[in-house]
Design an enzyme around this catalytic site. Structure first.
Site, PDB file in Angstrom:
ATOM      1  CB  THR A   1      34.759  53.682  39.757  1.00 48.99           C
ATOM      2  OG1 THR A   1      34.042  54.628  38.963  1.00 48.99           O
ATOM      3  CG2 THR A   1      33.776  52.676  40.330  1.00 48.99           C
TER       4      THR A   1
ATOM      5  CB  CYS B   1      26.789  53.296  37.054  1.00 48.01           C
ATOM      6  SG  CYS B   1      26.318  54.773  36.130  1.00 48.01           S
TER       7      CYS B   1
ATOM      8  CG  HIS C   1      31.435  53.728  36.542  1.00 48.45           C
ATOM      9  ND1 HIS C   1      31.800  54.663  37.483  1.00 48.45           N
ATOM     10  CD2 HIS C   1      30.115  53.890  36.362  1.00 48.45           C
ATOM     11  CE1 HIS C   1      30.719  55.344  37.859  1.00 48.45           C
ATOM     12  NE2 HIS C   1      29.683  54.912  37.175  1.00 48.45           N
TER      13      HIS C   1
END
Lengths: 205, 162
Positions: free
Chosen positions: B24, B30, B47
């Site tokens: 990711t 996040c 994520h």
């Protein structure tokens, strides 16, 4: 009632688009005054898009970008972000301080010049919004970060994430002479402020 | 050997069998939750954007919230042959990208995402082997099915292996 961008109707979308137009137009006028040169602006593109598309706005999640964030208090509360890639940031700084550097890193003075640009652009955007809505909108001092687009955009995306799965963003292209600069504005009202905003604009009862 | 590369976006999750790498890009506030069952060689990555689905009005996307994403990811991995009691976790992200002085909610979200992820993992008895969380910078992460190593890449803060 809580409103999310996922559920807006066409009229509400058009009104938000128009705010984007007027806000960005006002911001560009301020920029022209600041550098004392004629600045042209293309019609801003106003889009509502899913999270997955957000970080592709500026050329991918790992593209290095400059993000300028400020918080908004008053009748309308939330945050506002102006984001641009480092090439565009360099061009803006060069226009402002009359330099012809091509470096993509910025020294202290250049960083504070960038912050000031962000301050003026977002401030005049919010002034236009305040004028249109008769709402009291008080911006904070801006904060600046330079990092991966995905990481910078996670900040507004999370705020939008609380109410829905999409983001409202306004892409503005302005040019001074042959220098073109692309930048994006993201207006991030707090959950309760959507209603305040749309009510003030007369779009909802 | 060619390995499959799987990309996980914002508010997204995925899992797969060896040989693969799940990545990711540009994690900010996040959190990336990387799960691994070394015996089954099954990896998973989520994520997540927000700590809890319970406070959210619209919680239809399970991958968006730490609490629901972890549960879903474990379920998906079990379907691929992983055993829940063998799964281990590594965490990255949860940064505070902007140095704001006013303590608004927006500013602590990275920290809260990390805490919520750990709470959920603890509840499911999944041990957290290592983490690279906090700070004020973005991270790109890659988890490899071969040995469960998690590579963390940054702009200006180097690269590390968890």
């Amino acid at each position: 009632m809580t409103i999310s961008f996922d559920e807006l109707n066409n009229l509400q979308m058009d009104v938000l688009r128009e705010i984007g137009n007027i806000g960005a137009g006002n911001a560009v006028t301020s920029l022209a005054k600041m550098i004392d040169k004629k600045v042209d602006m293309a019609v801003p593109k106003v889009k509502i898009m899913g999270f997955d598309k957000v970080s592709q706005i500026l050329g991918g999640e790992e593209m290095i970008v400059v993000g300028i964030l400020l918080s908004v208090t008053g009748d309308l509360t939330g945050n506002m972000m102006f984001i641009l890639d480092t090439f565009a940031a360099r061009q803006l700084v060069n226009i402002l301080i009359g330099s012809d550097s091509t470096s993509l890193s910025f020294d202290e003075m250049e960083l504070s010049a960038l912050k000031e640009i962000g301050n003026i652009l977002t401030g005049s955007y919010l002034n236009a919004l305040a004028g249109l809505t008769n709402l009291r909108i008080l911006p904070s001092i801006p904060e600046l970060a330079i990092d991966m687009a995905g990481a910078i955009l996670s900040v507004p995306a999370i705020e939008f994430g609380k109410v829905g799965d999409s983001v409202l963003y306004i892409e503005t292209e302005f040019s001074e002479g042959i220098t073109k600069v692309l930048g994006d504005f993201l207006l991030i009202p707090d959950i309760d402020s959507y209603e305040v905003l749309l009510k003030a604009l007369g779009v909802i009862e | 050997m060619d390995i499959e590369i799987i990309k996980v976006g914002m508010a997204d999750l995925n899992s797969a069998h060896h040989p693969c790498m799940i990545t990711t890009l540009g994690l900010g506030s996040c959190v990336g939750i990387a799960l691994y069952d070394s015996a089954a060689k099954v990896v998973g990555l989520a994520h997540v954007m927000l700590p809890s689905s319970e406070q959210a009005k619209n919680n239809s996307n399970t991958a968006k919230f730490a609490d629901t994403a972890i549960v879903k990811l474990v379920e998906d991995m079990v379907k691929l042959g992983a055993r829940k009691e063998r799964i281990t976790a590594k965490l990255a992200g949860g940064a505070q990208m902007f140095a704001f002085t006013q303590g608004s909610d927006l500013m602590r979200i990275g920290y809260r995402n990390v805490i919520a992820s750990k709470e959920k993992l603890k509840e499911l008895n999944i041990p957290v082997l290592s983490e690279d969380t906090g700070g004020n910078y973005g991270r790109t992460i890659e988890i490899y099915s071969e040995d469960g190593r998690l590579m963390v890449k940054t702009i200006g803060c180097g690269m590390k292996q968890l």
